[in-house]
Structure formats: structure tokens, C-alpha cells
Design an enzyme around this catalytic site. Structure first.
Site, mmCIF file in Angstrom:
data_model
loop_
_atom_site.group_PDB
_atom_site.id
_atom_site.type_symbol
_atom_site.label_atom_id
_atom_site.label_comp_id
_atom_site.label_asym_id
_atom_site.label_seq_id
_atom_site.Cartn_x
_atom_site.Cartn_y
_atom_site.Cartn_z
ATOM 1 N N GLY A 37 7.982 -6.184 5.672
ATOM 2 C CA GLY A 37 6.809 -5.691 6.417
ATOM 3 C C GLY A 37 5.830 -4.953 5.532
ATOM 4 O O GLY A 37 6.096 -4.698 4.349
ATOM 5 N N ASP A 68 7.115 5.361 -0.740
ATOM 6 C CA ASP A 68 6.209 6.410 -0.276
ATOM 7 C C ASP A 68 4.950 5.918 0.444
ATOM 8 O O ASP A 68 4.184 6.721 0.973
ATOM 9 C CB ASP A 68 5.795 7.287 -1.477
ATOM 10 C CG ASP A 68 5.228 6.452 -2.620
ATOM 11 O OD1 ASP A 68 4.849 5.290 -2.373
ATOM 12 O OD2 ASP A 68 5.169 6.971 -3.754
ATOM 13 N N ARG A 110 -8.729 -4.438 1.119
ATOM 14 C CA ARG A 110 -8.653 -5.879 0.848
ATOM 15 C C ARG A 110 -8.784 -6.654 2.159
ATOM 16 O O ARG A 110 -8.454 -6.133 3.234
ATOM 17 C CB ARG A 110 -7.361 -6.207 0.110
ATOM 18 C CG ARG A 110 -6.118 -5.861 0.899
ATOM 19 C CD ARG A 110 -4.863 -6.156 0.105
ATOM 20 N NE ARG A 110 -3.706 -6.203 0.988
ATOM 21 C CZ ARG A 110 -2.492 -6.549 0.603
ATOM 22 N NH1 ARG A 110 -2.249 -6.873 -0.642
ATOM 23 N NH2 ARG A 110 -1.494 -6.587 1.454
ATOM 24 N N ASP A 141 7.679 -13.511 1.277
ATOM 25 C CA ASP A 141 6.848 -12.506 1.952
ATOM 26 C C ASP A 141 5.481 -12.391 1.274
ATOM 27 O O ASP A 141 4.571 -11.761 1.817
ATOM 28 C CB ASP A 141 7.543 -11.134 1.981
ATOM 29 C CG ASP A 141 7.982 -10.680 0.606
ATOM 30 O OD1 ASP A 141 8.775 -11.388 -0.018
ATOM 31 O OD2 ASP A 141 7.525 -9.622 0.149
HETATM 32 P P1 AMP Z 1 6.189 -6.279 -2.777
HETATM 33 O O1 AMP Z 1 7.305 -6.628 -3.700
HETATM 34 O O2 AMP Z 1 5.164 -5.343 -3.345
HETATM 35 O O3 AMP Z 1 5.558 -7.492 -2.160
HETATM 36 O O4 AMP Z 1 6.828 -5.427 -1.602
HETATM 37 C C1 AMP Z 1 8.013 -5.760 -0.923
HETATM 38 C C2 AMP Z 1 8.270 -4.759 0.164
HETATM 39 O O5 AMP Z 1 8.315 -3.425 -0.317
HETATM 40 C C3 AMP Z 1 7.250 -4.743 1.257
HETATM 41 O O6 AMP Z 1 7.937 -4.403 2.433
HETATM 42 C C4 AMP Z 1 6.339 -3.634 0.812
HETATM 43 O O7 AMP Z 1 5.581 -3.202 1.836
HETATM 44 C C5 AMP Z 1 7.350 -2.619 0.337
HETATM 45 N N1 AMP Z 1 6.779 -1.667 -0.621
HETATM 46 C C6 AMP Z 1 6.523 -1.878 -1.921
HETATM 47 N N2 AMP Z 1 6.007 -0.779 -2.485
HETATM 48 C C7 AMP Z 1 5.932 0.161 -1.514
HETATM 49 C C8 AMP Z 1 5.477 1.512 -1.446
HETATM 50 N N3 AMP Z 1 4.999 2.142 -2.503
HETATM 51 N N4 AMP Z 1 5.563 2.145 -0.272
HETATM 52 C C9 AMP Z 1 6.058 1.532 0.789
HETATM 53 N N5 AMP Z 1 6.506 0.292 0.808
HETATM 54 C C10 AMP Z 1 6.447 -0.400 -0.330
HETATM 55 MG MG MG Z 2 4.230 -8.149 -0.889
#
Ligand code: AMP
Ligand code: MG
Length: 708
Positions: free
Chosen positions: A165, A201, A253, A381
Site C-alpha cells: 500500500g 516513517d 506527482r 506493486d
Molecule cells: P517501494 O519499495 O518504495 O516501492 O515501497 C514498498 C512498500 O514500502 C510500500 O508499501 C511503501 O509505501 C512502503 N514504504 C517505503 N518507504 C516508506 C517510508 N519511508 N514510509 C512508509 N512506507 C514506506
Molecule cells: Mg512502490
């Protein structure tokens, strides 16, 4: 960027309830996404009108938790507006978004409008007011849209990871550009915690925000579908990452839809068929605008989809699988369907939706391979249902050509290396197809809900549904992904080599020219982008064969090979380049339309960028932006040396083709010390210069990790 170019939010509070938000466009009301799809019950409590409303505290709203039976949660972005600064505003995209034509430029905004913009884009706006649409609505108080976060799952590095999510991306509102009719969803990335933040965070650091802000625009300008960037802001928040404390930042974005493959997967793995179907209906109706099925009118149904194909995803008639169209047409004309004819596989709207996703994903990834873009984290995702490049993390444009290049430091196995990308897209489409098997397999009975439920209640019958889907899925993946990818990749590479474009694609070009040229680049560590700019200068006029062009080839090789390699293997490289230059040369001299060297050069330089957002360039912008933000915090009045670098690089990302893309109003002057030429764009910003030159030594091989 100088600190004096930043503008802070107002110290006086602005009542957002009463102000419609220029320079942002007007929100659409009601929001199509949230009003069509099921909401997280806890977060919906506070949304009732009047006495029914239950105030839900923010910390409860955004507490990490499992959210079931919902496609999204309402959330309030954290208010980070105190001492926030607008670092850059993308006026070119603002026009496409439908921002009021009098509010496109920062110079057109009042102080109050700037303050209000900064406030809304750093989470200080909460609910966003939408204009009243008619007289009955007048006087009933402000209509408001409530921000939300998407709920989705996904396969990460090959394994299903459960609920992910939007952990730090919050959708603010939808808007429709009245001139184009295009709908857009605005998100804030780095806007604080949501139920999907897990242990993190909810913030984003300036480093990752600058990278996303710039690259989305660079990819879009290179004719590859992408989310877009509207603005980037710095916040006062100090965010802690592996590298220590870094300044916080938010990117605004924008995309027509932020639904991902993982949005379907979460319901599939939870066996939540009802919400899976709801989401699929929403994507068919609102995202792809596919017409409803009419199972009784096979001919009309087929025709309708042919029409949609032409509008949305132009494909030649022959792309229709022959045995399917023959059988369907035969039935429609009342012709007896003999036993020998295979049964027509009915493509209901869900099959058509999958076909569109496959088609767009193929076009997206053929673009990545042609422009030399490595995404880095192709988890399901991060795969857009619209085939957009989204979620820019540890991406990189290739410097030297290397098919095994891995841009993501955390990807030790090279699952997402450059050459793997098309195959990974196919694998990811396979994950999406799994979630749609029952809907696709039900074919023309998909709207007979009782029947569908009966099939799903019986394991054997359900297996038959799935089997029914598999042939169609395989066919779609072959025709709408594999064939489309190859066709589009051939077209793009044909254009990059200056071979005449879409109508001039020949099968043998790939095997005789493109692949051997890539192998040569790989072998000699040639810069992927400079290769095409140098090849554009290759001349065939006056030389019937490649052997008459010896001196020119030596110059070309010298220009392309890194000095140590040239010294060691320069003469072998000259001999080897002739291997593929010969058919290239012959092709050019034998084709009337390609003979003109100057015309070919101009054509090639219009598709092969002079400026590329290489990692070293992004790194320099990040360093300067960080310095500027720190100075602003310290209230230092010292003049920033690299004034406006972020805006300058943004402009180059959007106009990457150098002189071929230049407008009349740009001017080139000589620097004060007389050593180099300085080009300025029509806004007076200094452009190109060292940023279109070779990669400096310190900037070679920069890799990023997932931490951002
Ligand atoms: P990503 O690998 O950046 O596509 O993120 C995968 C998951 O981790 C998603 O659910 C993101 O929303 C969550 N996520 C990544 N970085 C953060 C962050 N700094 N704070 C909250 N959720 C994060
Ligand atoms: Mg992502």
C-alpha cells in the site's frame, strides 16, 4: 538554486476551507476513485455528514494496520508546512494538467497564492475544497475532497509480500483538464504515515524526491509513458536513513491512475473475489473506459472492441488471432460452426482490459530498452495498470552499454538488471493474469453472477474457469505483449539508427545492424547515448562502400572509445566496427530517403538525447539542493554558486535533444573568460554545457539502493 529563490509558506494561517486552490487546478467532486470503490471502514467513520460524523484522531487514522475489504483508506497528510519551501514548480506539466492559464508561472502568483500552494502540497490543506457546480449547491457549505492512500499488495523480488500500500504517498484529489478531458490524480510522496507505512516513517528524503521529480519528466520527454511531476518542496523534517539525517522533501506527482498490478493481487491472495471484481470493474469503466459486454450480440461486441483497439492501442487487423476472429465472424453470419473449428474464445471486458495492460506494458518496456533506462525495482506493486513508468527509486540511465547492468545496489542477484526488464514485465503480467483468471475464464457469462458464484463454489468447476482463461491469456501475452514489444523495439531502434522510422523497419536490421552494434558497444565500453549522437555525424555521401570511409571510421572510433581502451584496442575496434557498419552503410546508400547525411543527422538527433539524466547529474543536483536547503535553514544570505540548478536540469530533462530541440529565443554566448560557449533558454537559464559531455570520473558507476 539560491536560497533567495525559495519561498516559504506564510506565517499567517490561511483558511483553506473558503479558498479554491489556484495555482492548483480544481478538484473533481465527487472523487471518482473513492466514490466508486470500497473504503477502509475505520477511516470512513469520520466522513459522515452532520451528527453522524465520528472524529477519528489522526494517529488512529494513520496507524499501521491490516486493512481488509477496502481499496483505500482516507487519511490526513501530516502538516509539514511550517518553514516548507517550494524548490521547483513544473510549469510545462502544469499546462497539461489544466492549471489556469493565468497561473502557470510563479511570477503570476500572489504571495498568498504561493503560501497556499506550499501549504496544500506539504499536507497543511487536509480536505481540499472543490467548486460548487450549480445553484442548489450554493450556500450549503464547501464541498470537499478527502485525501486517501491506496491499499495494495505485491510480489517483491519474486515473492508475494502481502499488504504493502501507499506507505508514504497520499492522493490529494482528482482533477479533469477541461481542454483535453484527461483526468489526473495528484499525490504527495513523503506526506507522512498512512495505515500502509508498516515500520517506516512515511517521509521521503530530498535525495529520492529530486531523483523522482526529475526522472519522471526525463522519461516522459523521451516518449515513454510515465507518471509526471508537478512540484517539489523541502520540509523542515530531518529524516533518518542509512546515510544519517537528511532533509525531508515532498514531491507532488501526478498520473491518470495509480492502480497497480499489486492492487489486484491483494484481493486475489485474500480470496476476496467481491473486491477483486469491483476493482476490475472500476478499471474497465473509469480507467480504460471499455464498453459493457453484450453476450447476445457477438458481432457487435467484437466490432466495439475493434473500435476501442483502434482508439486506445492501434494494432493492425492481423493482430486479431486468426482462429478466433474466423470463428466469431462465422457465428455472427449464421454459418454453421463445424466440429473442426476451435471454439471461439470470448473476450469479455476483463480480457480486453488485460490485453490493454499487456499492450501498454510492452510499449513502456520497449521504450526503456531503447532509451537505456533501468528501473531497478520492478516489483508488481510498482507496475502501473496503465503501463506507466512509476515509483522511481534506485533507477539509472545506462552510461556505458552493458546488458547485465544492475542499477539497484540491493539487487544482488540481478533480477532487475537491464536485459531482464522485458522478461520481468512478462512475469509480472503473468501475476496479474492469475488474479483475473476467473473473470476472463467466465467469458460471455461473466455478468451471470449466480452462475459465476456456482462455478467458484466448486473446486472442479472453478478449475475449468481458470483453464478457459489460460489459452486466452497465453494468446494475449504472445500477441499483445511479446509481438508488440518486438515490433515497437524494432521501430524505436530503427529511428535511433536513422533508418527511416516505422514504415522502413526491416526484419534483418535487428540481427544485422542493431544487435551487432550493441555487442560492439558492450565489448568496448562505449557510452550508450553518445554512440547515437556520434553515429548521426557519420557520412555516406561520396563513399559507396564502408571501405572508402576508413578515415571517418577512425575518427568515430576515437570519439567513442574511452582513452585507455582506445590505446589498447583501438585498431581492432576499427576493424570490428566495420562488421556491422557495412550493412548499415549499404542500407543508407541504397535507399533514396536515407542518403542525405544532413537530413539523417537531424532526424537522429531528434530521437537520441544529447542530455541524459545520468546518476552523476542527479547527484550534483541533490548536493546543490541539499546545500541550499541547509543554508536556508541557517538563514545564511551567502549567494549560492549553482543558482537554479534544479530548474535548469528540469528544463534539460524536458528538452533533451540539444540543438535540434532548441527554440528560436535561445542564445549562445561565449563565457567571460572566453573558454566555452554558454547557451541560455528563453527563460534565461543556462543549459546543456558540461551536462551533455562525457561522464566525469567521479560520476562513473554510481549505484543507489532502495533506501529513500
Ligand atoms: P517501494 O519499495 O518504495 O516501492 O515501497 C514498498 C512498500 O514500502 C510500500 O508499501 C511503501 O509505501 C512502503 N514504504 C517505503 N518507504 C516508506 C517510508 N519511508 N514510509 C512508509 N512506507 C514506506
Ligand atoms: Mg512502490
Amino acid at each position: 538554486m539560491a536560497s533567495c529563490t525559495f519561498s516559504s509558506s506564510a506565517s499567517t494561517p490561511v483558511s483553506l476551507k473558503t479558498i479554491v486552490p489556484p495555482p492548483l487546478p480544481h478538484p473533481r467532486h465527487p472523487t471518482r476513485f473513492t466514490s466508486s470503490l470500497p473504503c477502509d471502514e475505520l477511516s470512513a467513520l469520520g466522513q459522515e455528514d452532520g451528527d453522524e460524523a465520528v472524529p477519528v484522531p489522526d494517529n488512529l487514522l494513520s496507524s499501521p494496520r491490516m486493512v481488509r475489504n477496502a481499496v483505500y483508506s482516507f487519511v490526513n497528510p501530516e502538516d509539514q508546512s511550517k518553514n516548507a519551501f517550494l524548490l521547483s514548480w513544473n510549469k510545462e506539466f502544469a499546462k497539461e494538467l489544466g492549471v489556469d492559464s493565468n497561473k502557470i508561472e510563479r511570477s503570476q502568483w500572489s504571495e498568498q497564492e504561493l503560501d497556499q500552494l506550499v501549504k496544500v502540497l506539504t499536507g497543511g490543506g487536509r480536505k481540499i475544497p472543490a467548486p460548487q457546480q450549480n445553484e442548489q449547491e450554493a450556500g450549503k457549505g464547501p464541498r470537499e475532497t478527502q485525501p486517501w492512500a491506496h491499499c495494495y499488495g505485491g510480489h517483491q523480488f519474486g515473492y508475494y509480500a502481502g499488504q504493502l500500500g501507499d506507505g508514504r504517498a497520499i492522493s490529494l484529489f482528482e482533477t479533469v483538464n477541461p481542454a483535453t478531458g484527461q483526468a489526473w490524480e495528484l499525490q504527495l510522496k513523503g506526506a507522512g504515515k498512512t495505515p500502509y507505512s508498516r515500520f517506516a516513517d512515511g517521509y521521503a528524503v530530498l535525495r529520492s524526491s529530486v531523483r523522482e521529480y526529475l526522472c519522471a519528466e526525463a522519461v516522459a520527454a523521451l516518449d515513454v509513458a510515465s507518471s509526471r511531476s508537478l512540484a517539489i518542496l523541502s520540509t523542515e523534517t530531518m529524516v533518518v536513513r542509512e546515510e544519517g539525517g537528511e532533509p525531508g522533501s515532498i514531491v507532488c506527482r501526478v498520473a491518470p491512475s495509480w492502480v497497480r498490478f499489486g492492487s489486484f493481487e491483494i484481493f486475489f491472495y485474500r480470496k476476496d473475489r467481491i473486491n477483486l471484481r469491483r476493482l476490475a470493474e472500476y478499471v474497465c469503466d473509469e480507467v480504460y473506459k471499455l464498453p459493457r459486454d453484450d453476450p447476445h450480440d457477438t458481432a457487435a461486441f467484437t466490432e466495439l472492441f475493434r473500435k476501442v483497439d483502434l482508439e486506445v492501442a492501434p494494432k493492425p487487423e492481423t493482430d486479431e488471432p486468426k482462429h478466433v476472429s474466423a470463428a466469431v465472424d462465422g457465428e455472427a453470419q449464421g454459418a454453421p460452426v463445424t466440429e473442426k473449428q476451435p471454439k471461439a474464445l470470448y473476450r469479455n471486458r476483463f480480457a480486453k482490459m488485460f490485453e490493454q495492460v499487456a499492450y501498454r506494458t510492452a510499449i513502456m518496456v520497449s521504450g526503456w530498452q531503447a532509451i537505456g533506462f533501468c528501473h531497478g525495482v520492478m516489483n508488481t506493486d510498482n507496475m502501473s495498470i496503465l503501463g506507466l513508468t512509476i515509483d522511481y527509486g534506485p533507477y539509472a540511465f545506462l552510461d556505458k552499454y552493458d546488458p547485465l547492468f544492475i542499477c539497484n545496489h540491493s539487487d544482488s542477484e540481478g533480477r532487475y538488471s537491464f536485459q531482464q526488464q522485458p522478461g520481468i514485465c512478462l512475469w509480472n503480467l503473468g501475476r496479474l493474469a492469475l488474479t483475473l483468471e476467473n473473470l476472463i475464464g467466465a467469458q460471455e457469462r461473466v455478468d451471470d453472477l449466480d452462475w459465476v458464484r456456482q462455478q467458484e463454489a466448486d473446486a472442479e468447476k472453478e478449475e475449468q474457469l481458470k483453464e478457459g482463461a489460460r489459452d486466452l491469456v497465453v494468446e494475449i501475452l504472445n500477441k499483445s505483449f511479446r509481438d508488440v514489444f518486438l515490433k515497437d523495439y524494432r521501430r524505436r531502434m530503427n529511428e535511433k539508427f536513422g533508418l527511416g522510422g516505422a514504415d522502413q523497419v526491416k526484419d534483418e536490421d535487428l540481427t544485422e545492424i542493431v544487435v551487432p552494434a550493441l555487442a560492439w558497444m558492450d565489448d568496448y565500453e562505449v557510452d550508450y547515448h553518445q554512440f547515437y549522437r556520434a553515429l548521426a555525424d557519420y557520412k555516406v555521401q561520396g563513399a559507396d562502400t564502408v571501405n572508402e570511409n576508413g578515415a571517418q571510421i577512425e575518427v568515430l572510433v576515437k570519439r567513442l572509445l574511452p582513452t585507455p581502451i582506445h590505446m589498447a584496442r583501438g585498431s581492432v575496434a576499427v576493424e570490428e566496427i566495420k562488421g556491422w557498419l557495412e550493412p548499415y552503410h549499404t542500407r543508407l546508400v541504397r535507399t533514396d530517403a536515407l542518403k542525405d547525411d544532413q537530413a539523417r543527422r537531424v532526424r537522429m538527433n531528434k530521437v537520441n538525447p544529447a542530455f541524459v539524466l545520468r546518476n552523476w547529474v542527479a547527484q550534483r543536483v541533490i548536493e546543490r539542493a541539499t546545500e541550499s536547503v541547509m543554508k536556508t535553514r541557517e538563514e545564511s544570505t551567502e549567494e549560492d554558486l549553482d543558482k537554479d540548478l534544479l530548474d535548469r536540469i528540469l528544463w534539460m530533462c524536458q528538452h533533451p535533444f540539444g540543438e535540434e530541440g532548441r527554440s528560436q529565443s535561445e542564445e549562445t554566448t561565449t563565457s567571460a573568460d572566453g573558454t566555452c560557449e554558454i547557451t541560455r533558454n528563453d527563460a534565461g537559464l543556462e543549459i546543456y554545457g558540461e551536462y551533455v559531455g562525457p561522464v566525469p570520473e567521479w560520476g562513473q558507476g554510481i549505484q543507489c539502493s532502495c533506501s529513500s
